[in-house]
Design an enzyme around this catalytic site. Structure first.
Site, PDB file in Angstrom:
ATOM      1  N   HIS A  14     -41.965   5.216 -11.556  1.00  0.00           N
ATOM      2  CA  HIS A  14     -40.610   5.206 -10.990  1.00  0.00           C
ATOM      3  C   HIS A  14     -40.640   4.954  -9.492  1.00  0.00           C
ATOM      4  O   HIS A  14     -39.907   4.116  -8.969  1.00  0.00           O
ATOM      5  CB  HIS A  14     -39.923   6.550 -11.288  1.00  0.00           C
ATOM      6  CG  HIS A  14     -38.566   6.679 -10.667  1.00  0.00           C
ATOM      7  ND1 HIS A  14     -38.377   7.265  -9.438  1.00  0.00           N
ATOM      8  CD2 HIS A  14     -37.351   6.261 -11.079  1.00  0.00           C
ATOM      9  CE1 HIS A  14     -37.083   7.220  -9.142  1.00  0.00           C
ATOM     10  NE2 HIS A  14     -36.443   6.620 -10.120  1.00  0.00           N
TER      11      HIS A  14
ATOM     12  N   ARG B 134     -27.980  -4.182 -18.025  1.00  0.00           N
ATOM     13  CA  ARG B 134     -28.523  -3.384 -19.126  1.00  0.00           C
ATOM     14  C   ARG B 134     -27.647  -2.164 -19.339  1.00  0.00           C
ATOM     15  O   ARG B 134     -27.405  -1.386 -18.409  1.00  0.00           O
ATOM     16  CB  ARG B 134     -29.960  -2.960 -18.801  1.00  0.00           C
ATOM     17  CG  ARG B 134     -30.614  -2.151 -19.914  1.00  0.00           C
ATOM     18  CD  ARG B 134     -32.053  -1.792 -19.580  1.00  0.00           C
ATOM     19  NE  ARG B 134     -32.130  -0.753 -18.553  1.00  0.00           N
ATOM     20  CZ  ARG B 134     -33.259  -0.362 -17.984  1.00  0.00           C
ATOM     21  NH1 ARG B 134     -34.415  -0.931 -18.320  1.00  0.00           N
ATOM     22  NH2 ARG B 134     -33.260   0.589 -17.069  1.00  0.00           N
TER      23      ARG B 134
ATOM     24  N   ARG C 203     -80.012 -17.233   2.833  1.00  0.00           N
ATOM     25  CA  ARG C 203     -78.597 -16.830   2.866  1.00  0.00           C
ATOM     26  C   ARG C 203     -77.976 -16.952   1.484  1.00  0.00           C
ATOM     27  O   ARG C 203     -78.463 -17.694   0.642  1.00  0.00           O
ATOM     28  CB  ARG C 203     -77.795 -17.745   3.811  1.00  0.00           C
ATOM     29  CG  ARG C 203     -78.281 -17.813   5.243  1.00  0.00           C
ATOM     30  CD  ARG C 203     -77.607 -18.996   5.956  1.00  0.00           C
ATOM     31  NE  ARG C 203     -78.029 -19.121   7.337  1.00  0.00           N
ATOM     32  CZ  ARG C 203     -77.351 -18.642   8.388  1.00  0.00           C
ATOM     33  NH1 ARG C 203     -76.230 -18.001   8.191  1.00  0.00           N
ATOM     34  NH2 ARG C 203     -77.806 -18.804   9.598  1.00  0.00           N
TER      35      ARG C 203
ATOM     36  N   GLY D 247     -38.944  -6.660 -21.579  1.00  0.00           N
ATOM     37  CA  GLY D 247     -39.127  -5.480 -20.726  1.00  0.00           C
ATOM     38  C   GLY D 247     -40.599  -5.094 -20.775  1.00  0.00           C
ATOM     39  O   GLY D 247     -41.000  -4.239 -21.558  1.00  0.00           O
TER      40      GLY D 247
ATOM     41  N   CYS E 125     -38.108  -9.114 -17.322  1.00  0.00           N
ATOM     42  CA  CYS E 125     -37.498  -8.287 -16.274  1.00  0.00           C
ATOM     43  C   CYS E 125     -38.348  -7.074 -15.924  1.00  0.00           C
ATOM     44  O   CYS E 125     -37.927  -6.231 -15.146  1.00  0.00           O
ATOM     45  CB  CYS E 125     -36.093  -7.842 -16.672  1.00  0.00           C
ATOM     46  SG  CYS E 125     -36.052  -6.798 -18.138  1.00  0.00           S
TER      47      CYS E 125
END
Length: 882
Positions: A436, A598, A64, A761, A826
């Site tokens: 997006h 922002r 095994r 970012g 962020c």
């Protein structure tokens, strides 16, 4: 288990170092291995009183896998190894049972041929089915010894027909099996499993060679699998299945219906099946004592395999059991209450990724499904609905006709937001994990499958195709955003509930984590959801999303079309009260927590239609000629808008835009302080700064505008005679920037002189560091992952060597220039567990992510604090780890 004194068949382990050598040296073994294996096998022979390959009392073994991390079913196992035409006679003589002996022999030939000789087991199963049909029986157990002996002959003929020879030498069998188990470490299913569970390929597997015990010697024998707690719910009940007169693969293969080990294990439709507790009460009683001992020893829910040979219980395997998110949560919290583990250990027992299952609807595991194709699992959960291809149609079908829809697009844009908002789920043919569609869907908590290149969308005919299958508008499909599956028709979903166990665990999580967790939210609804999930503020509000609302897009377009400053200011005056209302809603929901807003980031062309028919409609609405609109659209067109006239570059060219936004932010704050007594902490973020002079230029007029608004409000108080009754308005506002360009990271010391905070970012920082488009790279990133050029999708998990190094430079230089500089992230990485752990290690103050990922980030931050504390940290409980 042997060390605990449990009944384990003797055996030995060939360690993972051999696996490493195996792959590094063209699948060969270290020279010493042969003698070590022979010596180890001799010890087993002595202990068992049997001889490997012996004509009398033959020793049979199982071979095994034994990987460091449990990978159930992913690698190969061979049972009954050592049988040949001579040893089978010895087994008959010893057992006095020819049927059992030939049953074991035909099983061994099947497994060995499949695993080692690469002859598909279907051929052997077909021969078995033919034999049962010829004898007029349904079950394997109804075949006689002579039937099974004939099957052995047929099975060997199948091997010969395949151009191979079944080995009679037990040592040849053993080394063939050992090589096959090592080779199975790299089989496709094992590779896939490791990718899904982040198991390093370099770990390798061990090979366990263990003497056989038999569950197929008669009605006083059995084999089974059990869990010390329910793996689906986490309830504290012994749960499992077994079969009388069988071997291990029979239980999992589904050839025979397994029986419940006890009454609580009975499933629907199995109420009348006899239990192990009823059939073999003594063996069951010993199994209960064993499972209790194992769970107490390992302090975790165990998945155990056992065999009963002539009434005697043997333990073959134990491992920490796989479990659902709900079960993981319940087991962890219960074990703290039972004083088996500490609170820190309980936190580590629940994987942050598992919380996705608790926060979103999911496919009912019992439901049947017809999977059409797979894309990227961009936003978790499950949803079904009717296919629509146009966001306007989506809105109409939902709002006017009350239908549930799935929005299918080649790719989404900000203009599709209204259709995305009403859809149950989103499917795109293009785009990656941070496209997006993915970002917005996660923010909304909606299911999304992106980058599904297998679908070919034809908008003109309102359909998409996958091979020969055509799905038209109005047809139902189901999306599984957790796996990326696109499923034909409606599949039932279930909605998990967040119970007291979840709440209790998250209290412990918040006590120990050192990173704050904020949310990316653009609407009061998003902010409210995030607060309910424990967000400590807003780390990113994208103001451009507000501009696409139907009541303001015309004013935005009027501002863009204006050729003079005066014309733009007239349009901006119309936008101002709308933006102020947006900010008020966010401030109210955050109730004094910081809100990072922002300023406008995307290029202006995104707000102007591109198709002629849409331009004609806009011309009719605004009174501006089609020709002028067309010229403006052409003027704004950019070949590479991602690096074009956007971010702070807009603030340099059109200061009036940023001035208006700052005014809206500060007026909203002042009004709420004055009217509702709120404490407001606005953080104004200037995006896409690459040079300190850009930030200084924009900062100066933003500070001027903010201070002017505060002064105006205080003057108004004085004039109205309320200054004596009301305290002067003071607002602790901050101005900072996003670090999303390599140059910004490398010159952070200069930039920090004009910024009170940095927010990384990482979506754009990853794009600009790698030179990859996050919207287009989904088409080829899989090739890079398959070729092992990238370990992970850099848009899904933060790259520590490149992007991470830039962040470290920015952190060090930024804090040297400004010691009180606040640092956060962020990008979408803010909700990915490994990225959160990296942010903790780098010393960030907070991470920010979409609302439905807030609990995931909180848990990941707690994992990071336990595994890599920044400083001495008080334990939540005093119980020591064993």
């Amino acid at each position: 288990m042997t060390s605990l004194g449990l009944p384990v068949p003797p055996g030995f382990t060939i360690s993972t170092e051999v696996c490493t050598h195996f792959y590094a040296n063209r699948k060969t073994y270290p020279k010493v291995l042969d003698s070590q294996v022979k010596a180890s096998l001799a010890k087993i022979e002595k202990e068992m009183g049997r001889k490997f390959g012996g004509r009398k009392n033959p020793l049979l073994v199982s071979v095994r896998s034994g990987a460091r991390a449990s990978m159930p079913g992913m690698m190969d196992t061979i049972l009954n190894l050592g049988l040949n035409d001579q040893t089978v006679l010895g087994l008959i003589e010893e057992s006095q049972d020819a049927r059992f002996s030939y049953d074991s022999y035909r099983r061994f030939i099947t497994m060995y041929s499949d695993v080692v000789l690469d002859i598909h087991s279907n051929q052997f199963e077909s021969a078995l089915e033919d034999m049962k049909h010829a004898r007029g029986v349904e079950l394997d157990t109804e075949l006689s010894a002579e039937d099974l002996k004939e099957l052995v002959r047929q099975f060997k003929q199948i091997v010969r027909t395949s151009g191979k020879q079944f080995p009679e030498d037990p040592w040849e069998q053993l080394w063939g099996a050992v090589g096959a188990v090592f080779s199975s470490w790299m089989n496709p299913r094992a590779n896939t499993y490791r990718k899904l569970n982040d198991i390093p390929e370099a770990w390798g597997t061990a090979v366990n060679i263990q003497s056989m015990v038999f569950g197929n010697m008669g009605d006083d024998c059995a084999t089974g699998v059990a869990f010390t707690r329910d793996p689906s719910t986490g309830e504290r009940k012994f749960f499992g299945e077994f079969l009388v007169n069988a071997q291990g693969e029979d239980v999992v293969a589904g050839i025979r219906t397994p029986q419940p080990i006890n009454a609580v294990s009975r499933q629907e439709g199995a109420e009348k099946l006899p239990t192990l507790e009823g059939v073999m009460p003594k063996a069951y009683g010993k199994l209960v004592k064993v499972y209790q001992k194992l769970e107490k020893h390992y302090r975790d829910m165990q998945d155990i395999e056992f065999t009963i040979e002539r009434g005697k219980l043997y333990m073959l395997q134990t491992r920490s059991g796989k479990r659902t998110a709900a079960a993981a949560l319940k087991i962890a919290v219960d074990m703290v209450r039972e004083k088996l583990i500490t609170k820190e250990e309980a936190i580590l027992r629940v994987k942050p990724e598992q919380l996705d299952q608790l926060l979103h609807p999911m496919i009912d595991p019992k439901a049947k499904k017809d999977t059409l194709c797979k894309g990227l699992p961009a936003s978790p959960g499950a949803a079904f609905g009717q296919v629509v291809f146009d966001p306007d149609v989506a809105e109409k079908w939902v709002n006017e006709l009350g239908r549930k829809v799935i929005l299918v697009r080649i790719e989404t844009s900000p203009e599709d937001i209204h259709g995305m908002a009403v859809a149950q789920g989103i499917l795109t043919a293009r785009g990656g994990m941070t496209s997006h569609a993915a970002v917005v869907a996660r923010g909304m908590g909606k299911c999304c499958v992106s980058g599904c290149s297998a679908i070919k969308i034809t908008y003109e005919q309102n359909l998409f195709s996958i091979g020969n299958t055509i799905i038209k508008e109005g047809d139902f499909i189901t999306l599984d955003g957790t796996t990326g599956e696109v499923i034909k028709g409606k599949v039932d979903t279930i909605t998990p509930t967040l119970n007291k166990d979840f709440q209790e665990l998250m209290v412990w999580v918040d006590q120990i984590r050192q990173l704050e967790v904020r949310t990316n939210a653009d609407t009061p609804h998003d902010a409210k959801v995030a607060r309910e999930f424990g967000a400590q503020g807003i780390g990113l509000c994208r103001t451009e999303h507000m501009f696409f609302e139907a009541d303001r897009i015309d004013s935005v377009r009027e501002m863009i079309l204006a050729d003079t400053l005066e014309g733009r200011e007239i349009a901006l005056e119309k936008i101002l009260p709308m933006q102020k209302g947006d900010f008020k809603g966010l401030f109210r929901e955050m109730k004094g927590l910081p809100v990072t807003i922002r300023l406008l980031d995307p290029p202006l062309h995104e707000f102007i239609p591109h198709k002629d028919v849409e331009l004609y409609e806009l011309a009719d609405k605004t009174g501006v000629s089609f020709e002028r609109l067309k010229r403006k659209a052409d003027t704004l067109h950019e070949f590479n808008p991602m690096l074009g006239h956007r971010g702070c570059r807009l603030g340099v060219s059109y200061p009036e835009i940023y001035r208006t936004q700052v005014r809206a932010i500060m007026e909203a704050a002042c009004e709420l302080i004055q009217e509702e007594g709120f404490r407001i902490v606005p953080e104004i973020m200037i995006p896409l700064v690459g040079d300190w002079r850009e930030l200084r230029f924009c900062r100066e007029y933003c500070v001027e505008e903010a201070d002017a608004v505060i002064a105006r409000f205080n003057d108004s108080l004085s004039k109205n005679g309320t200054a004596a009754k009301t305290k002067k308005i003071t607002i602790e506002y901050h101005i900072g920037t996003m670090i999303e360009l390599p140059r910004a990271a490398l010159t952070a010391g200069e930039i920090a002189k004009y910024a009170e905070f940095f927010s990384f970012g990482t979506n754009d920082l990853t794009q600009t560091t790698f030179g990859l488009s996050r919207d287009d790279s989904g088409m080829f990133l899989k090739d890079y992952l398959d070729a092992k050029i990238y370990e992970k999708d850099p848009f899904a998990s933060l790259d520590p060597q490149g992007v991470g190094r830039l962040m470290k430079i920015a952190i060090q230089e930024g804090r040297e220039a400004r010691p009180d500089l606040k640092l956060g992230i962020c990008g979408e990485h803010g909700g990915e567990p490994q990225s959160v752990m990296l942010c903790h290690a780098m010393g960030l103050d907070y991470v920010s992510c979409s609302p439905f990922r807030v609990p995931i980030a909180r848990l990941a931050a707690a994992h990071a604090a336990i595994e890599n504390p920044r400083k001495a940290q008080k334990a939540l409980s005093t119980k020591k780890k064993k």
